[in-house]
Scaffold this active site. Structure first.
Site: not given
Ligand code: URA
Length: 443
Positions: A82, A161, A168, A183, A187
């Site tokens: 990621h 999320d 958010r 967050s 995932k």
């Molecule tokens: N990327 C994400 O997946 N979540 C966040 O809160 C910020 C960046």
């Protein structure tokens, strides 16, 4: 339990229990807790923070709010990576097929670009026919068959999320390290990989502008992943200037193909080897980091990594000729203009955020979620920090759809450069690695 009491406890700086966090997340997903209470709670978290245990509880509650994948039927170990987002960051296009070709299956769910940062899905969609919306079953089947799949995040995984993230965005509660960590990691945990390498960007073109915040985010994500039983390492990587030379969707695909041929920008190739090596080491494909690096380099040299990209493109319905001759299939911008250096000297700085904004002006990125993008446009840099520039040498080339955006983007990229009359050292890309020792010693 009442949502209002949980909000009040966080407002007053108290530590929430596992049950309170689970109650809040599940209540919100089921629609029993309204947006206004969720927004108040998020703001309390932004202002008061969360400790590592609370962050892990929040992450697990979000990860289990929908379907969770198990990739154990596919292979004993599956890897994922990621990136926390940057400018010119096309590493997934190189690293995923590279790691798969070196023997470790990769199942990666990616996102789209927002603002000045690009997204892997948008880049892949430059390839004619490439399908990024795989169902969960097709995603798993492709990891089994081809050893690598890159798909869009499905709504079935970590739905909490998606709901929280939208709220958010609308309530100025994005910039919170525990909320960002949970967050991202919710995932990753839901997508089922055992090995996760996090590429945490720091600098002008990144979410995290300073090394201290990037380190805190990285440490928290590694800790959360470990608590969930995954092998996780985070690489802190500078994003003061763009990675590689190309910024813009088809331009970045072409550059990734070059890197898979063992050519292209040295910083991009080196960074891909670092990320791939950490994945391979955590996945048990090498005894130590230098062995893992050598395996990654050899997989590039042998052409196996490039061949694996071709297989992945074919499996996902894309035109495989992109691997042999990218510009035979990738869409090209109608206007391509090299821009000469305005002066001579050494490049002292190249503001990644400004370059990202220039590509946004060209149409390569989106300011609103869901807005269309132009895959053809972008910028190719010819000089980066530390390079010597002679008068009139081309500094960068703009690929534009029309004259107006060409001029605006040119101004923006020119303003991104700063200069020195004296030689400038090339910046270090990797600023630190979090979790490597513990991960290795726990093997
Ligand atoms: N990327 C994400 O997946 N979540 C966040 O809160 C910020 C960046």
């Amino acid at each position: 339990m009442r949502a209002v009491d949980i909000i009040a406890r966080k407002r007053d700086g108290q530590t929430l229990t596992t049950e309170e966090i689970g109650f809040f997340v599940n209540g919100y997903v089921r629609g029993e807790i309204p947006d206004y209470q969720a927004a108040a709670w998020l703001m309390a978290v932004v202002l008061r923070g969360m400790d590592a245990r609370e962050t892990a509880d929040l992450t697990l509650a979000m990860a289990t709010s929908g379907r969770t994948l198990s990739l154990r039927s596919v292979a004993p170990v599956v890897a994922d990576k990621h990136s926390s987002g940057g400018v010119g960051d096309k590493t997934t296009l190189v690293v995923a097929p590279l790691v798969a070709a070196a023997g470790l299956p990769v199942g990666k769910m990616s996102g789209r670009g927002l603002g000045f940062t690009g997204g892997t899905l948008d880049k892949l969609e430059s390839i004619p026919g490439f399908e990024v919306s795989l169902s969960v079953d097709r995603f798993i089947a492709q990891v089994a068959r081809c050893g690598v799949a890159i798909s869009g995040q499905t709504a079935e995984l970590a739905p909490a999320d998606g709901l929280f993230y939208e709220l958010r965005n609308a309530t100025a509660t994005v910039p919170s390290i525990p909320l960002i960590a949970s967050s991202i990691m919710s995932k990753k945990l839901a997508a089922g990989a055992d090995v996760i390498v996090l590429d945490v960007k720091v600098g002008r073109g990144a979410f995290m502008k300073d090394l201290g915040s990037a380190r805190r985010l990285a440490e928290l994500m590694v800790d959360v992943g470990r608590r969930a039983g995954r092998r996780v390492v985070a690489v802190l990587a500078s994003m003061d200037q763009p990675l590689g030379y190309a910024v813009g969707n088809s331009l970045e695909v072409a550059e990734a193909v070059e890197a898979l041929r063992g050519r292209g920008p040295a910083d991009l190739r080196a960074h891909c080897v670092v990320l791939a090596a950490h994945m391979l080491l955590l996945g048990g494909c090498a005894r130590d980091l230098s062995g893992a690096r050598e395996l990654a380099r050899e997989t590039l040299r042998s052409g196996r990594a490039l061949a694996r990209l071709r297989e992945m493109v074919e499996c996902q319905g894309g035109d495989p000729r992109v691997v042999d001759d990218p510009w035979a299939v990738l869409p090209r911008a109608p206007i391509v203009v090299p821009v000469a250096a305005p002066r001579e000297g050494y490049v002292a700085g190249l503001d990644a955020e400004k370059v990202g904004l220039a590509t946004l002006l060209l149409g390569a990125g989106r300011e609103r979620k869901g807005a269309p993008i132009d895959h053809r446009v972008g910028v190719v840099l010819h000089k980066k920090v530390g390079d010597r520039v002679r008068p009139g040498e081309p500094l960068f080339t703009v690929h534009a759809a029309d004259e107006a955006s060409l001029h605006r983007a040119t101004e923006e990229v020119l303003a991104a450069y700063s200069w020195s009359g004296y030689p400038v050292r090339r910046p270090r890309l990797v600023r630190g690695v979090i979790g490597a020792e513990a991960a290795i010693s726990s093997e």
